[in-house]
Design an enzyme around this catalytic site. Structure first.
Site, mmCIF file in Angstrom:
data_model
loop_
_atom_site.group_PDB
_atom_site.id
_atom_site.type_symbol
_atom_site.label_atom_id
_atom_site.label_comp_id
_atom_site.label_asym_id
_atom_site.label_seq_id
_atom_site.Cartn_x
_atom_site.Cartn_y
_atom_site.Cartn_z
ATOM 1 N N THR A 1 60.958 26.644 58.584
ATOM 2 C CA THR A 1 62.146 27.189 57.894
ATOM 3 C C THR A 1 63.322 27.384 58.847
ATOM 4 O OG1 THR A 1 61.527 29.468 58.378
ATOM 5 C CG2 THR A 1 60.629 28.504 56.344
ATOM 6 N N ARG B 1 61.299 31.499 66.232
ATOM 7 C CA ARG B 1 61.890 30.768 65.123
ATOM 8 C C ARG B 1 60.782 30.001 64.413
ATOM 9 N NH1 ARG B 1 66.548 26.196 65.638
ATOM 10 N NH2 ARG B 1 64.857 25.006 66.532
ATOM 11 N N ASP C 1 59.450 26.552 76.094
ATOM 12 C CA ASP C 1 58.336 25.715 76.548
ATOM 13 C C ASP C 1 58.609 25.135 77.929
ATOM 14 O OD1 ASP C 1 56.779 26.172 74.345
ATOM 15 O OD2 ASP C 1 57.392 24.353 73.282
ATOM 16 N N ASP D 1 63.064 22.234 74.112
ATOM 17 C CA ASP D 1 62.630 23.616 73.839
ATOM 18 C C ASP D 1 62.677 24.411 75.142
ATOM 19 O OD1 ASP D 1 60.921 25.952 73.551
ATOM 20 O OD2 ASP D 1 60.365 25.101 71.617
HETATM 21 C C1 PRP Z 1 64.524 29.412 70.791
HETATM 22 C C2 PRP Z 1 65.676 29.870 71.638
HETATM 23 C C3 PRP Z 1 66.373 30.828 70.725
HETATM 24 C C4 PRP Z 1 66.189 30.193 69.377
HETATM 25 C C5 PRP Z 1 67.456 29.482 69.014
HETATM 26 O O1 PRP Z 1 63.504 30.335 70.797
HETATM 27 O O2 PRP Z 1 65.274 30.435 72.855
HETATM 28 O O3 PRP Z 1 65.848 32.137 70.728
HETATM 29 O O4 PRP Z 1 65.109 29.244 69.510
HETATM 30 O O5 PRP Z 1 67.383 28.966 67.742
HETATM 31 P P1 PRP Z 1 68.288 29.510 66.540
HETATM 32 O O6 PRP Z 1 69.651 29.656 67.065
HETATM 33 O O7 PRP Z 1 68.174 28.413 65.510
HETATM 34 O O8 PRP Z 1 67.687 30.792 66.054
HETATM 35 P P2 PRP Z 1 62.089 30.091 70.102
HETATM 36 O O9 PRP Z 1 62.111 30.578 68.691
HETATM 37 O O10 PRP Z 1 61.676 28.661 70.290
HETATM 38 O O11 PRP Z 1 61.145 31.056 70.869
HETATM 39 P P3 PRP Z 1 60.721 31.076 72.427
HETATM 40 O O12 PRP Z 1 61.907 31.565 73.195
HETATM 41 O O13 PRP Z 1 59.587 32.034 72.450
HETATM 42 O O14 PRP Z 1 60.307 29.686 72.834
HETATM 43 N N1 URA Z 2 65.517 26.324 70.575
HETATM 44 C C1 URA Z 2 65.370 25.580 71.698
HETATM 45 O O1 URA Z 2 64.658 25.990 72.621
HETATM 46 N N2 URA Z 2 65.990 24.402 71.769
HETATM 47 C C2 URA Z 2 66.776 23.920 70.781
HETATM 48 O O2 URA Z 2 67.327 22.817 70.910
HETATM 49 C C3 URA Z 2 66.926 24.701 69.612
HETATM 50 C C4 URA Z 2 66.293 25.904 69.547
#
Ligand code: PRP
Ligand code: URA
Length: 211
Positions: free
Chosen positions: A108, A104, A205, A202
């Site tokens: 944006t 994400r 992370d 997150d």
């Molecule tokens: C996080 C989470 C989802 C997304 C949710 O992933 O694991 O995939 O954000 O957000 P949304 O509903 O607004 O799309 P992230 O993009 O942080 O990637 P990661 O899993 O690699 O940390």
């Molecule tokens: N992705 C995450 O990992 N945590 C949140 O709260 C939103 C998006």
């Protein structure tokens, strides 16, 4: 309209509250996400069809129930969805696993797809699409769309998250009304940075120790 279920089993609620704590480190966070995923699988699979099979016990022959219907594929949305896979395969060890890589954009909040690798027979399987966080729903909607473009059926999909925001649930329901949604918690809202409130931060992370 498909199913929307918040899983209020006490063990799931207890374990989820544990990992909301910001002081919980990577090891316990990872282990607990896995445990919650196992417990959720029990509920998510509740409507799986059964068939009669013959079995011979040490005492006699009998007819009992066995799983029928389509086999399962688990589709984690990378990275954070990976944290849920082992917990599910503990219950459904023969499941195939497909991957959708998505991140994400922090400004944006729009998702970007960077990797897709799926089992060939994706159209013939029940799909458990897994991601601990359903925030705006952008990543989930893009992932479901990617699966549909490759022949998967909406009615065969179950989206499984640990924490969902109302915005994300609505986004999936509006775009794909036939997809079942399961979550361990429906939280209050998203903050101005797109994080779920109160949420757990997150998930990627915290699972992988990257921040
Ligand atoms: C996080 C989470 C989802 C997304 C949710 O992933 O694991 O995939 O954000 O957000 P949304 O509903 O607004 O799309 P992230 O993009 O942080 O990637 P990661 O899993 O690699 O940390
Ligand atoms: N992705 C995450 O990992 N945590 C949140 O709260 C939103 C998006």
């Amino acid at each position: 309209m498909a199913k929307f279920e918040v899983m209020d089993h006490p063990l799931i609620q207890h374990k989820l509250t544990m990992i909301r704590d910001k002081n919980v480190g990577t090891k316990v966070f990872r282990e607990t996400v896995r445990e919650i995923s196992t417990l959720m699988t029990y509920e998510v699979s509740r409507t799986m069809p059964l068939k009669d099979v013959e079995v011979e016990t040490p005492i006699c022959k009998t007819t009992k129930k066995s799983l029928a219907g389509k086999k399962v594929a688990i589709i984690p949305i990378l990275r954070a969805g990976l944290g849920m896979v082992d917990g599910i395969t503990e219950m459904i060890p023969a499941a195939k696993i497909g991957f959708i890589g998505m991140y994400r954009d922090e400004t944006t909040l729009k998702p970007h797809e960077y990797f897709v690798k799926l089992p060939e027979d994706i159209a013939e399987r029940q799909l458990f699409i897994v991601d601990p966080m359903l925030a705006t729903g952008g990543s989930a909607v893009m992932a479901i769309d990617a699966l549909k473009k490759r022949g998967a059926k909406e009615t065969a999909m179950k989206f499984v998250s640990l924490v969902a925001a109302p915005e994300g649930v609505k986004a999936i329901q509006e775009a794909f009304p036939d997809v079942d949604i399961f979550t361990a918690a429906l939280d209050d809202h998203l903050n101005e940075d797109g994080y779920i409130v109160p949420g757990l931060g997150d998930a990627g992370d915290r699972l992988f120790g990257t921040k």
